[in-house]
Enzyme design. Structure first.
Site, PDB file in Angstrom:
ATOM      1  N   ARG A   1       0.683  -1.113   0.073  1.00 45.69           N
ATOM      2  CA  ARG A   1       0.127   0.210   0.116  1.00 45.69           C
ATOM      3  C   ARG A   1       0.896   1.475   0.025  1.00 45.69           C
ATOM      4  O   ARG A   1       0.295   2.507   0.295  1.00 45.69           O
ATOM      5  CB  ARG A   1      -1.004   0.083   1.173  1.00 45.69           C
ATOM      6  CG  ARG A   1      -1.863  -1.365   1.133  1.00 45.69           C
ATOM      7  CD  ARG A   1      -3.464  -0.861   1.667  1.00 45.69           C
ATOM      8  NE  ARG A   1      -4.035  -2.255   1.548  1.00 45.69           N
ATOM      9  CZ  ARG A   1      -4.017  -3.290   2.645  1.00 45.69           C
ATOM     10  NH1 ARG A   1      -3.289  -2.894   3.746  1.00 45.69           N
ATOM     11  NH2 ARG A   1      -4.747  -4.257   2.588  1.00 45.69           N
TER      12      ARG A   1
ATOM     13  N   LYS B   1       3.400  10.610 -12.182  1.00 50.10           N
ATOM     14  CA  LYS B   1       2.631   9.617 -13.052  1.00 50.10           C
ATOM     15  C   LYS B   1       3.655   8.223 -13.219  1.00 50.10           C
ATOM     16  O   LYS B   1       4.861   8.324 -13.121  1.00 50.10           O
ATOM     17  CB  LYS B   1       2.362  10.051 -14.428  1.00 50.10           C
ATOM     18  CG  LYS B   1       1.247  11.022 -14.483  1.00 50.10           C
ATOM     19  CD  LYS B   1       1.025  10.917 -16.160  1.00 50.10           C
ATOM     20  CE  LYS B   1      -0.207  11.893 -16.076  1.00 50.10           C
ATOM     21  NZ  LYS B   1      -0.553  12.071 -17.799  1.00 50.10           N
TER      22      LYS B   1
ATOM     23  N   GLU C   1      10.418  15.589 -25.751  1.00 47.24           N
ATOM     24  CA  GLU C   1       9.428  15.946 -24.569  1.00 47.24           C
ATOM     25  C   GLU C   1       9.853  17.331 -24.228  1.00 47.24           C
ATOM     26  O   GLU C   1       8.883  18.233 -24.018  1.00 47.24           O
ATOM     27  CB  GLU C   1       9.527  15.003 -23.446  1.00 47.24           C
ATOM     28  CG  GLU C   1       9.129  13.555 -23.711  1.00 47.24           C
ATOM     29  CD  GLU C   1       7.647  13.394 -23.854  1.00 47.24           C
ATOM     30  OE1 GLU C   1       6.955  14.414 -23.493  1.00 47.24           O
ATOM     31  OE2 GLU C   1       7.233  12.374 -24.040  1.00 47.24           O
TER      32      GLU C   1
ATOM     33  N   LYS D   1       7.168  22.008 -16.193  1.00 45.15           N
ATOM     34  CA  LYS D   1       6.489  20.755 -16.002  1.00 45.15           C
ATOM     35  C   LYS D   1       5.828  20.760 -14.462  1.00 45.15           C
ATOM     36  O   LYS D   1       4.795  20.601 -13.993  1.00 45.15           O
ATOM     37  CB  LYS D   1       7.178  19.409 -16.030  1.00 45.15           C
ATOM     38  CG  LYS D   1       6.575  18.353 -15.525  1.00 45.15           C
ATOM     39  CD  LYS D   1       6.313  17.279 -16.531  1.00 45.15           C
ATOM     40  CE  LYS D   1       5.327  16.058 -15.895  1.00 45.15           C
ATOM     41  NZ  LYS D   1       5.768  14.661 -16.425  1.00 45.15           N
TER      42      LYS D   1
ATOM     43  N   GLU E   1      -4.570  15.812 -12.977  1.00 44.26           N
ATOM     44  CA  GLU E   1      -4.943  15.716 -14.489  1.00 44.26           C
ATOM     45  C   GLU E   1      -6.456  15.634 -14.582  1.00 44.26           C
ATOM     46  O   GLU E   1      -6.984  14.894 -15.238  1.00 44.26           O
ATOM     47  CB  GLU E   1      -4.256  14.486 -15.053  1.00 44.26           C
ATOM     48  CG  GLU E   1      -4.311  14.698 -16.775  1.00 44.26           C
ATOM     49  CD  GLU E   1      -3.637  13.620 -17.406  1.00 44.26           C
ATOM     50  OE1 GLU E   1      -3.467  12.313 -16.696  1.00 44.26           O
ATOM     51  OE2 GLU E   1      -3.301  13.842 -18.615  1.00 44.26           O
TER      52      GLU E   1
ATOM     53  N   ARG F   1      -3.527  19.971 -16.871  1.00 45.81           N
ATOM     54  CA  ARG F   1      -2.290  19.077 -16.870  1.00 45.81           C
ATOM     55  C   ARG F   1      -2.214  18.013 -18.326  1.00 45.81           C
ATOM     56  O   ARG F   1      -1.361  17.610 -18.790  1.00 45.81           O
ATOM     57  CB  ARG F   1      -2.181  17.993 -15.843  1.00 45.81           C
ATOM     58  CG  ARG F   1      -1.089  17.124 -15.841  1.00 45.81           C
ATOM     59  CD  ARG F   1      -0.758  16.261 -14.578  1.00 45.81           C
ATOM     60  NE  ARG F   1       0.562  15.441 -14.786  1.00 45.81           N
ATOM     61  CZ  ARG F   1       1.127  14.742 -13.779  1.00 45.81           C
ATOM     62  NH1 ARG F   1       0.877  14.931 -12.723  1.00 45.81           N
ATOM     63  NH2 ARG F   1       2.268  13.952 -13.982  1.00 45.81           N
TER      64      ARG F   1
ATOM     65  N   ASN G   1      -0.331  16.197 -22.539  1.00 46.36           N
ATOM     66  CA  ASN G   1      -0.374  14.933 -23.542  1.00 46.36           C
ATOM     67  C   ASN G   1      -0.353  15.414 -24.877  1.00 46.36           C
ATOM     68  O   ASN G   1      -0.761  14.648 -25.780  1.00 46.36           O
ATOM     69  CB  ASN G   1      -1.910  14.496 -23.008  1.00 46.36           C
ATOM     70  CG  ASN G   1      -1.775  13.572 -21.725  1.00 46.36           C
ATOM     71  OD1 ASN G   1      -0.768  13.014 -21.346  1.00 46.36           O
ATOM     72  ND2 ASN G   1      -2.592  13.849 -20.913  1.00 46.36           N
TER      73      ASN G   1
ATOM     74  N   HIS H   1       0.724  12.861 -27.732  1.00 44.32           N
ATOM     75  CA  HIS H   1       0.537  11.686 -27.128  1.00 44.32           C
ATOM     76  C   HIS H   1      -0.587  10.731 -27.612  1.00 44.32           C
ATOM     77  O   HIS H   1      -0.479   9.382 -27.531  1.00 44.32           O
ATOM     78  CB  HIS H   1       0.648  11.893 -25.531  1.00 44.32           C
ATOM     79  CG  HIS H   1       2.125  12.098 -25.062  1.00 44.32           C
ATOM     80  ND1 HIS H   1       2.365  13.137 -25.657  1.00 44.32           N
ATOM     81  CD2 HIS H   1       3.097  11.338 -24.512  1.00 44.32           C
ATOM     82  CE1 HIS H   1       3.970  13.234 -24.976  1.00 44.32           C
ATOM     83  NE2 HIS H   1       3.968  12.099 -24.226  1.00 44.32           N
TER      84      HIS H   1
ATOM     85  N   HIS I   1       0.904   7.614 -28.509  1.00 44.87           N
ATOM     86  CA  HIS I   1       0.797   6.281 -27.988  1.00 44.87           C
ATOM     87  C   HIS I   1       0.503   5.167 -28.775  1.00 44.87           C
ATOM     88  O   HIS I   1       0.911   3.884 -28.774  1.00 44.87           O
ATOM     89  CB  HIS I   1      -0.108   6.284 -26.693  1.00 44.87           C
ATOM     90  CG  HIS I   1       0.489   6.904 -25.491  1.00 44.87           C
ATOM     91  ND1 HIS I   1      -0.061   7.586 -24.410  1.00 44.87           N
ATOM     92  CD2 HIS I   1       1.591   6.889 -25.194  1.00 44.87           C
ATOM     93  CE1 HIS I   1       0.561   7.917 -23.542  1.00 44.87           C
ATOM     94  NE2 HIS I   1       1.870   7.467 -23.799  1.00 44.87           N
TER      95      HIS I   1
ATOM     96  N   HIS J   1       9.548   6.148 -27.510  1.00 44.26           N
ATOM     97  CA  HIS J   1       8.444   7.082 -27.205  1.00 44.26           C
ATOM     98  C   HIS J   1       8.766   8.255 -27.920  1.00 44.26           C
ATOM     99  O   HIS J   1       7.612   8.776 -28.260  1.00 44.26           O
ATOM    100  CB  HIS J   1       8.467   7.026 -25.500  1.00 44.26           C
ATOM    101  CG  HIS J   1       7.164   7.738 -25.105  1.00 44.26           C
ATOM    102  ND1 HIS J   1       6.036   7.667 -24.947  1.00 44.26           N
ATOM    103  CD2 HIS J   1       7.394   9.084 -24.630  1.00 44.26           C
ATOM    104  CE1 HIS J   1       5.372   8.543 -24.643  1.00 44.26           C
ATOM    105  NE2 HIS J   1       6.194   9.454 -24.051  1.00 44.26           N
TER     106      HIS J   1
END
Lengths: 365, 365
Positions: free
Chosen positions: B122, B144, B186, B228, B238, B242, B246, B249, B253, B265
């Site tokens: 946890r 993330k 990026e 960032k 997000e 935020r 993306n 992306h 992706h 990527h």
């Protein structure tokens, strides 16, 4: 040259969720879920026992909702592989972040479904509809989720609070007797750590509870939710006070794992509760009177209060070391001084107990 | 009778973490980590490329710290099976909740290690020591985490903020050229969505960046962290703003997955950025001037700006549907009106684009 940048994570606001408790509410629940969570796609997680008992059909009626039925039911399915299958089924159904996971079943279903919801595409909401005594008393409230690795229980997990909890005590009518009784151990545990009045109530009303009278089952569910809710509100992330809910669990988890899940969770915890009581007496924290009352109520529940012969002590010590609450490789224990009062040392509710004391108690169990 | 109980989840307090940026700091970092996180057991997650480059040895020296080396390095290892192996290795080392996970490597290492830390018993803290351009620019900051299922990227993940980030730009010296260049995509993306001045800076200094001059690499790292950080602070979970990160992306992706991870990527995102630019022109949100500047800088980075022939459009549409940000089964897109300015519609930063527009653009890519 050393450049620095500080990233501030803003406070997350307070939130809340509602637990609703009633009898025979399952059949009329879906319209309420649609009203409360209309903008979400729904995905149900349940198990084959719940399907056999007719609860899934009662909840969904003729509605066509994508559903994952865990098979076989029971603790052996509470593992990361099942969680992976659930996630991949959600993907195959083209579900996105606008999904509400509906967990219908016992603690195993709630723990896995909660974990799957928490990690699916970085988290989607889950509602809990617990159908067993253990889930209604304990696991559906409080936001703990988890699945087992091949080595130990709840090796994977996160804190993920449900968006709502609906408790229908009528679902307990079809629960098999062993499950029903084992689940009540968590109710006894709540009474032991938090509320001697509730312990008195359980002692006086245990026959009616065992007859599964809805009125008394609703009262038990409500009492459990109040106690657990109060503890969780005080310490949601289990920094200290919430640890009292682990009473009986340090040894209980080890016993459960050692039994190869031949023992139910509540049965293993019952043994762990007796072990905790023996430690308290050994350390002269408590007299024998409380433990005797506890032993009587557990015996009346017909759950084990001694260690089965086939569980070697050596394995248990090793399994205790793997306990997730371990600090410096040896876990702390929750102990009481009397029913309703948890022992504290240096403001800590989970305290160190020397391994040789634990070994001695295990020999005596 | 219907009983109710409300459970209040208290607000979680604001927090913060520090990013430290320097050159050749790796060799002196461990004492600082020990000073800052003394009470934790340490567990290092890295990959075989990082070991080959000598970074692990530089970080640990002669210290004996339990370590998981991901093999093979690269995106194919960024999956739930690797995360399971990490967790089970931690269990075998008898590590408990008092463990600090140290992620040393590129974005893949950081994403997996962050996820493993977030779900281990946890949740335990993680610190990020990114060693690639993509990780230093982007993935090490912002919390993330994620690993892939057999069906799609980041199907499993949680938000889990690091406890600290240490960026040593000297680690970029040994990075292979393709990785180095792809990672800079990026940085270009940050400039496109947030800061036209930074875009000017990258245009003017790209030769020096490609020569890997430490001074300019530190500046790039710092600029990325500021941009960032500002975005993440505004919208850590997000919810809306935020999402501008993306940019490129959604299609990126899908392209990355369709290539069977043959594309890096950043390379896939470069194609996605061009696709976003074409959509902006098609929808008359932006003129062609910005896209031309973007195309030139990406070409100078030597990353692809057109769709490789072997990626069938049909697969892409299907893969886009599985995007984790999907609402009603079709994801939203981040678009700009000019460099540094994201397009908003109804206060939303991620907006709907009709599937036929996307298909048309994919044909043209």
């Amino acid at each position: 040259m050393m450049l620095e940048q500080e990233i501030k994570i803003p406070a997350s606001p307070a939130a809340s969720y509602r637990i609703k408790i009633g009898t025979d509410i399952l059949g009329s629940l879906w319209p309420q879920i649609e009203a409360d969570f209309g903008k979400y796609s729904k995905f149900v997680v349940t198990d084959e026992n719940v399907v056999s008992a007719g609860h899934l059909k009662k909840l969904l009626g003729q509605r066509d909702v994508p559903t994952f039925v865990i098979s076989p039911a029971g603790e052996t399915s509470k593992n990361i592989d099942t969680a992976i299958s659930i996630i991949e089924t959600m993907e195959q159904a083209y579900l996105g972040r606008d999904t509400l996971v509906v967990a219908l079943g016992g603690g195993m279903v709630g723990d896995i479904a909660g974990f799957a919801a928490a990690v699916f595409k970085r988290g989607v909401p889950v509602i809990q509809i617990p159908t067993t005594t253990v889930a209604q008393a304990d696991s559906s409230v409080g936001g703990k989720t988890g699945v087992d690795s091949s080595l130990s229980k709840n090796a994977f997990g996160v804190f993920w609070h449900p968006a709502a909890v609906y408790i229908d005590v009528a679902t307990l009518a079809t629960l098999d007797d062993r499950q029903f009784r084992a689940g009540l151990v968590e109710s006894v545990k709540h009474a032991i750590v938090a509320d001697s009045e509730y312990f008195d109530f359980l002692e006086s009303n245990l026959d009616t509870v065992l007859e599964r009278k809805p009125d008394v089952l609703e009262k038990v569910a409500h009492w459990n939710c109040k106690i657990k809710g109060n503890i969780v509100e005080t310490d949601p992330g289990e920094q200290n006070f919430r640890r009292i809910l682990n009473y009986g669990h340090t040894i209980g988890h080890a016993v459960e794992a050692a039994s190869g899940f031949g023992l139910l969770h509540g049965e293993a915890v019952a043994i762990g509760i007796i072990a905790a009581g023996l430690i308290e007496i050994e350390l002269q924290l408590a007299g024998p009177g409380g433990l005797e009352r506890i032993r009587r109520i557990l015996e009346k529940l017909n759950v084990p209060v001694t260690l089965p012969d086939d569980l070697a002590d050596k394995d248990l010590i090793d399994l205790i070391k793997r306990d997730k609450k371990a600090v410096n490789k040896w876990p702390r224990f929750v102990l009481i001084t009397e029913i309703g009062k948890v022992y504290r040392r240096n403001e800590q509710y989970a305290v160190e107990v020397a391994p040789d004391v634990v070994e001695k108690i295990l020999d005596r169990l």
